[in-house]
Write an enzyme that holds these catalytic residues in place. Structure first.
Site, PDB file in Angstrom:
ATOM      1  N   GLU A 186       0.852  -1.335  -0.021  1.00 53.45           N
ATOM      2  CA  GLU A 186       0.024  -0.068   0.087  1.00 53.45           C
ATOM      3  C   GLU A 186       0.742   1.252   0.073  1.00 53.45           C
ATOM      4  O   GLU A 186       0.886   1.793   0.896  1.00 53.45           O
ATOM      5  CB  GLU A 186      -0.835   0.135   1.273  1.00 53.45           C
ATOM      6  N   PRO A 187       1.653   1.598  -0.794  1.00 57.18           N
ATOM      7  CA  PRO A 187       2.372   2.891  -1.053  1.00 57.18           C
ATOM      8  C   PRO A 187       1.517   4.087  -1.278  1.00 57.18           C
ATOM      9  O   PRO A 187       0.421   3.857  -2.185  1.00 57.18           O
ATOM     10  CB  PRO A 187       3.284   2.741  -2.534  1.00 57.18           C
ATOM     11  N   GLY A 188       1.920   4.944  -0.398  1.00 57.43           N
ATOM     12  CA  GLY A 188       1.095   6.469  -0.484  1.00 57.43           C
ATOM     13  C   GLY A 188       2.038   7.354  -0.992  1.00 57.43           C
ATOM     14  O   GLY A 188       2.230   7.768  -2.041  1.00 57.43           O
ATOM     15  N   ARG A 203       3.627  20.179   7.868  1.00 54.17           N
ATOM     16  CA  ARG A 203       4.371  19.113   8.072  1.00 54.17           C
ATOM     17  C   ARG A 203       5.537  19.475   8.966  1.00 54.17           C
ATOM     18  O   ARG A 203       5.879  18.572   9.891  1.00 54.17           O
ATOM     19  CB  ARG A 203       4.703  18.303   7.150  1.00 54.17           C
ATOM     20  N   CYS A 209      -1.158  33.622  11.890  1.00 58.27           N
ATOM     21  CA  CYS A 209      -0.770  34.212  13.368  1.00 58.27           C
ATOM     22  C   CYS A 209      -0.249  33.159  14.058  1.00 58.27           C
ATOM     23  O   CYS A 209      -1.270  32.764  15.049  1.00 58.27           O
ATOM     24  CB  CYS A 209      -2.243  34.830  13.973  1.00 58.27           C
ATOM     25  N   GLU A 210       0.716  32.625  14.045  1.00 59.84           N
ATOM     26  CA  GLU A 210       1.193  31.552  15.046  1.00 59.84           C
ATOM     27  C   GLU A 210       2.432  31.387  14.618  1.00 59.84           C
ATOM     28  O   GLU A 210       2.968  31.231  13.560  1.00 59.84           O
ATOM     29  CB  GLU A 210       0.389  30.329  14.321  1.00 59.84           C
TER      30      GLU A 210
END
Ligand SMILES: *Cc1c(COP(=O)(O)O)cnc(C)c1O
Length: 439
Positions: free
Chosen positions: A296-298, A336, A368-369
């Site tokens: 199941e490669p994603g 990420r 705003c983070e």
């Protein structure tokens, strides 16, 4: 500063004027036409990866095997069409993914339904839509599937998700094969055997075999062999105890994709022939029938097919401290680094030949983070200014699919590149879309 080493995939090149090309197309021009931020996807590369996985799996296991694209990596109608055309199956994890696959006329008998918590509605929806296999995570879910299938008078094919207890030494947050994982039933605790026996007693489920998935970004190819060893011993043990013969062995995904030049290159050929040799030999040794092997490669299918383009805005130089280059995207389109500290290669798309003076800067988003960082400590030309284009490489997996509307920022479009042409597969969200759900 010379960027040659940073052209980390064959679909990334530079022309004589120092313009970054992706799939042979001028990224500065694409940024002008489609505006930024924009996700580019190289369709030819996606197809190439599908074919490579399929060929390598078939060469290693014979015709009776299946590559399933783990569509949570990038899920939109066009991608299911491409996957279907390439003859792959798919993993889905929600009603939204099932609905998207259906819209692409995906052959649903080749869809495998994952997730560690399928609600009753999920189960009914998946059955309504003819999903081929339910990858069953736990006992409670098994009985919920049995109940719904019984109500419909059908026999639902399932796999059981087994936790082999392998630590693939990848980043903690993307590690799922350990005994204490929230996913699956562990062999070590006896729960895997217990659920197998219960599944065999269910009248309305047909146990087709077993599934495992040990993590993501797995560099070390031998780990798949170790996983297969544990799974085959389990299969042999179950056969001894119950007589049950496993028809499907699904070994999950997790194959490596490249984000930076320090990382190694991995192809399906690095993993599968070895694995095939080991499994074929073990089956003989253990005297068990040969199961259909699935993978199941994603990420490895779509990551390097993607690139995000941004336009540079504010550049802030804090003497003696830090430089910041702000772009018109950020954690809404790429969460990420904030989530995992993931490394990225960032390139000055319209200034690839500007190698005289450089500066080190954090490339940050517009939210705003303060955690809204795409990548810290990036070497960029000191001449960077407002309006320049930055490219973030390898953003085909877990970017569009993780995109969000934090700060009510509309999500970027997905523009596909194929044989020299470009077309929109997912249009840009607008402020109108942003308000569309508010009553
Ligand atoms: C996420 C996932 C995959 C794909 O993992 P990649 O690292 O993207 O290859 C495959 N199978 C399952 C069950 C998953 O949860």
């Amino acid at each position: 500063m010379n960027y040659d080493k940073d052209l980390i995939c064959e679909n990334i090149t530079v022309d004589a004027e120092g313009k970054l090309l992706f799939a042979g197309q001028d990224t500065t021009e694409l940024a002008r036409i489609y505006e930024t931020p924009v996700y580019l996807m190289d369709e030819d590369y996606i197809r190439k990866q599908c074919r490579a996985f399929k060929k390598a799996l078939e060469d290693s296991f014979g015709e009776d095997c299946m590559v399933l694209y783990a569509s949570k990596a990038a899920s939109f109608i066009k991608i299911y069409e491409i996957i279907a055309e390439e003859g792959l199956g798919t993993d889905v994890v929600s009603c939204g993914e099932i609905c998207t696959a259906k819209k692409a006329a995906f052959p649903m008998e080749k869809a495998f339904f994952h997730s560690n918590n399928k609600t009753d509605r999920d189960i009914a929806y998946a059955m309504d839509n003819g999903v081929g296999y339910f990858v069953t995570d736990n006992e409670e879910e098994l009985f919920a599937i049995e109940k719904e299938a019984s109500k419909r008078g059908i026999k639902q094919k399932i796999l059981l998700r087994i936790t082999p207890g392998i630590d693939p030494h990848t980043f903690k947050a993307v590690r799922t094969g350990c005994v204490d994982s929230k996913f699956g039933s562990a062999i070590e605790t006896g729960q895997a055997e217990e659920i197998t026996k219960k599944a065999l007693d269910c009248e309305h489920v047909e146990l087709m075999g077993f599934h495992c998935h040990i993590g993501s970004q797995i560099e070390e190819t031998e780990i798949y062999v170790r996983t297969a060893e544990i799974m085959l011993d389990f299969i042999a043990d179950i056969r001894r105890k119950t007589g049950y013969e496993t028809k499907v062995l699904d070994l999950g995904g997790g194959f490596f994709a490249r984000y930076t030049s320090e990382q190694p290159v991995r192809t399906p050929w690095d993993y599968l022939p070895n694995l095939g040799e080991y499994i074929n030999a073990s089956i003989e040794r253990l005297g068990i029938p040969k199961p259909m092997v699935c993978i199941e490669p994603g990420r490895s299918i779509v990551a390097e097919a993607g690139m995000t383009l941004y336009t540079v805005g504010t550049i802030k130089k804090i003497p003696g401290y830090k430089n910041y280059v702000s772009v018109d995207g950020g954690m809404p389109d790429n969460i990420r680094f904030a989530l995992y500290g993931s490394p990225y290669t960032i390139l000055p798309a319209n200034k690839m030949n500007d190698i005289s003076e450089t500066m080190t800067a954090d490339v940050v988003g517009r939210c705003c983070e303060s955690g809204d960082i795409i990548q810290p400590n990036v070497e960029l030309p000191s001449s960077m200014k407002r309006g320049d284009i930055l490219a973030c490489l390898s953003t085909g997996a877990y970017h569009y699919s993780m995109a969000n509307n934090y700060n009510r920022i509309p999500r970027p479009p997905v523009v596909m590149l194929q044989a020299g042409r470009a077309y929109v597969a997912v249009r840009r969200e607008t402020e109108k879309d942003i308000c569309a759900l508010d009553i």
